[in-house]
Motif scaffolding. Structure first.
Motif, PDB file in Angstrom:
ATOM      1  N   ASN A 217       0.854  -1.191   0.000  1.00  0.00           N
ATOM      2  CA  ASN A 217       0.000   0.000   0.000  1.00  0.00           C
ATOM      3  C   ASN A 217       0.888   1.238   0.000  1.00  0.00           C
ATOM      4  OD1 ASN A 217      -2.484  -1.464   0.242  1.00  0.00           O
ATOM      5  ND2 ASN A 217      -1.967  -1.844   2.374  1.00  0.00           N
ATOM      6  N   VAL A 218       0.847   1.987  -1.102  1.00  0.00           N
ATOM      7  CA  VAL A 218       1.732   3.137  -1.268  1.00  0.00           C
ATOM      8  C   VAL A 218       1.008   4.424  -0.870  1.00  0.00           C
ATOM      9  CG1 VAL A 218       3.106   4.490  -2.878  1.00  0.00           C
ATOM     10  CG2 VAL A 218       2.994   2.000  -3.128  1.00  0.00           C
ATOM     11  N   GLN A 219       1.657   5.196  -0.029  1.00  0.00           N
ATOM     12  CA  GLN A 219       1.169   6.534   0.318  1.00  0.00           C
ATOM     13  C   GLN A 219       2.153   7.542  -0.254  1.00  0.00           C
ATOM     14  OE1 GLN A 219       0.025   7.206   4.418  1.00  0.00           O
ATOM     15  NE2 GLN A 219       0.638   9.343   4.296  1.00  0.00           N
ATOM     16  N   LEU A 220       1.697   8.303  -1.236  1.00  0.00           N
ATOM     17  CA  LEU A 220       2.558   9.243  -1.955  1.00  0.00           C
ATOM     18  C   LEU A 220       2.177  10.667  -1.574  1.00  0.00           C
ATOM     19  CD1 LEU A 220       4.750   9.402  -4.232  1.00  0.00           C
ATOM     20  CD2 LEU A 220       2.846   9.716  -5.824  1.00  0.00           C
ATOM     21  N   GLU A 221       3.176  11.447  -1.165  1.00  0.00           N
ATOM     22  CA  GLU A 221       2.940  12.860  -0.852  1.00  0.00           C
ATOM     23  C   GLU A 221       3.822  13.706  -1.755  1.00  0.00           C
ATOM     24  OE1 GLU A 221       3.460  15.805   2.943  1.00  0.00           O
ATOM     25  OE2 GLU A 221       2.402  13.909   3.252  1.00  0.00           O
ATOM     26  N   VAL A 222       3.198  14.591  -2.520  1.00  0.00           N
ATOM     27  CA  VAL A 222       3.904  15.428  -3.485  1.00  0.00           C
ATOM     28  C   VAL A 222       3.919  16.867  -2.982  1.00  0.00           C
ATOM     29  CG1 VAL A 222       3.902  16.278  -5.858  1.00  0.00           C
ATOM     30  CG2 VAL A 222       3.215  13.922  -5.388  1.00  0.00           C
ATOM     31  N   GLY A 223       5.097  17.504  -3.068  1.00  0.00           N
ATOM     32  CA  GLY A 223       5.219  18.894  -2.635  1.00  0.00           C
ATOM     33  C   GLY A 223       6.568  19.445  -3.049  1.00  0.00           C
ATOM     34  N   SER A 224       6.850  20.643  -2.647  1.00  0.00           N
ATOM     35  CA  SER A 224       8.160  21.222  -2.951  1.00  0.00           C
ATOM     36  C   SER A 224       9.243  20.429  -2.223  1.00  0.00           C
ATOM     37  CB  SER A 224       8.212  22.688  -2.509  1.00  0.00           C
ATOM     38  OG  SER A 224       8.103  22.777  -1.095  1.00  0.00           O
ATOM     39  N   SER A 225      10.468  20.492  -2.751  1.00  0.00           N
ATOM     40  CA  SER A 225      11.563  19.780  -2.088  1.00  0.00           C
ATOM     41  C   SER A 225      11.735  20.266  -0.647  1.00  0.00           C
ATOM     42  CB  SER A 225      12.869  19.980  -2.861  1.00  0.00           C
ATOM     43  OG  SER A 225      12.862  19.243  -4.061  1.00  0.00           O
ATOM     44  N   SER A 226      11.579  21.575  -0.421  1.00  0.00           N
ATOM     45  CA  SER A 226      11.737  22.108   0.931  1.00  0.00           C
ATOM     46  C   SER A 226      10.676  21.539   1.872  1.00  0.00           C
ATOM     47  CB  SER A 226      11.670  23.636   0.920  1.00  0.00           C
ATOM     48  OG  SER A 226      10.439  24.082   0.381  1.00  0.00           O
ATOM     49  N   LYS A 227       9.455  21.356   1.363  1.00  0.00           N
ATOM     50  CA  LYS A 227       8.391  20.783   2.192  1.00  0.00           C
ATOM     51  C   LYS A 227       8.671  19.317   2.495  1.00  0.00           C
ATOM     52  CE  LYS A 227       3.457  19.706   2.246  1.00  0.00           C
ATOM     53  NZ  LYS A 227       2.193  19.688   1.452  1.00  0.00           N
TER      54      LYS A 227
END
Length: 282
Positions: free
Chosen positions: A121-131
């Motif tokens: 089960n994959v949980q992917l979080e996308v955001g800026s590199s700094s975040k």
């Protein structure tokens, strides 16, 4: 109560005497007797009536021992299941990924990974590199652009060259300049390049929060900007004017890293996804 207390009750019920239970469990008979007293004090009732011949369960004892049997059986099944699946690639995988990479590389990677390992089960979080760096403790793996993350393992996946990209056969000086959200060092590099290239102050007319938006604007014939090769590789560059970006005669480069705590590699799903990344990009 501890698991071995439940195991002791089950053994006493089966063996019927303190002596036989002690032999079965490889402990002394007085130790068995003392532990049984402690267990009965915990429940506040007598579990066995001690006779010279054997132990006899009380009515309360029957209920407690049935409960103990369920716990021992459940734990035994769980241990067996864990042993069988010890090296199976399953469970939860949390990945924090820089926005650009989330759009461009993760769909194909996840398609391949989940086809091979459907029980993850994959949980992917996308955001800026700094975040992503700010919240790195939430992820098994972090895939970021720019700088390495301190106190973690950082594997270089690839390094981008950069290109000035603009609609073909147009006067570049008349094209609106697009700036995308990025760290100060990156923006400063773009500023130096444009001021040297065009011999005038850096003056963006369009500001966007995502670099991927720059690509979409260019595809619609709007403006000019600097794009990394991870983006330009997705475009038909025969339709555009392109120039390699250099600052002080040094190519502008941007690195992509996967960062993780070494202990995370004890999880098969993490180790397997990392191997997929390495196979694709190293």
């Amino acid at each position: 109560m501890r698991f071995d207390d439940y195991e002791l009750l089950v053994t006493l019920d089966k063996e019927k005497t303190l002596r036989q239970a002690a032999e079965k469990l490889y402990i002394s008979q007085p130790a068995v007797s003392q532990r049984l007293k402690t267990i009965e004090n915990y429940w506040g009732v007598q579990i066995f009536i001690r006779t010279k011949k054997e132990l006899i369960k009380t009515s309360a004892g029957e209920k407690i021992i049935e409960h103990a049997k369920q716990i021992v059986e459940t734990e035994g099944l769980l241990k067996e299941n864990i042993l069988i699946n010890k090296n199976q690639v399953e469970g939860k995988l949390t990945i924090g990924v820089a926005s650009l990479l989330g759009y461009l590389i993760m769909p194909d990677l996840l398609r391949k990974f989940l086809k091979e390992y459907p029980n993850v089960n994959v949980q992917l979080e996308v955001g800026s590199s700094s975040k992503i760096i700010e919240n790195v403790d939430r992820y098994h793996l972090a895939i970021i652009r720019g700088n390495k993350i301190l106190n973690l393992e950082n594997e270089l996946l690839f390094t981008d060259e950069h290109y000035l990209v603009a609609p073909k056969n147009r006067n570049l000086e008349d094209e609106p300049l697009i700036e995308f959200q990025a760290d100060p060092w990156y923006i400063n590099q773009m500023k130096q390049f444009f001021e040297t290239r065009f011999n005038e102050p850096y003056n963006p007319q369009l500001y966007v929060d995502q670099i991927i938006t720059c690509r979409e604007l260019l595809l619609k014939g709007v403006g000019m900007t600097v794009l990394p090769s991870v983006i330009t590789d997705t475009m038909d560059l025969t339709q555009f004017h392109t120039e390699k970006v250099e600052v002080d005669n040094i190519p502008l480069l941007r690195s992509t890293y996967v960062s993780y705590d070494n202990q995370m590699l004890e999880l098969p799903q993490v180790k397997t996804f990392l191997k997929l990344l390495e196979d694709e990009y190293k």
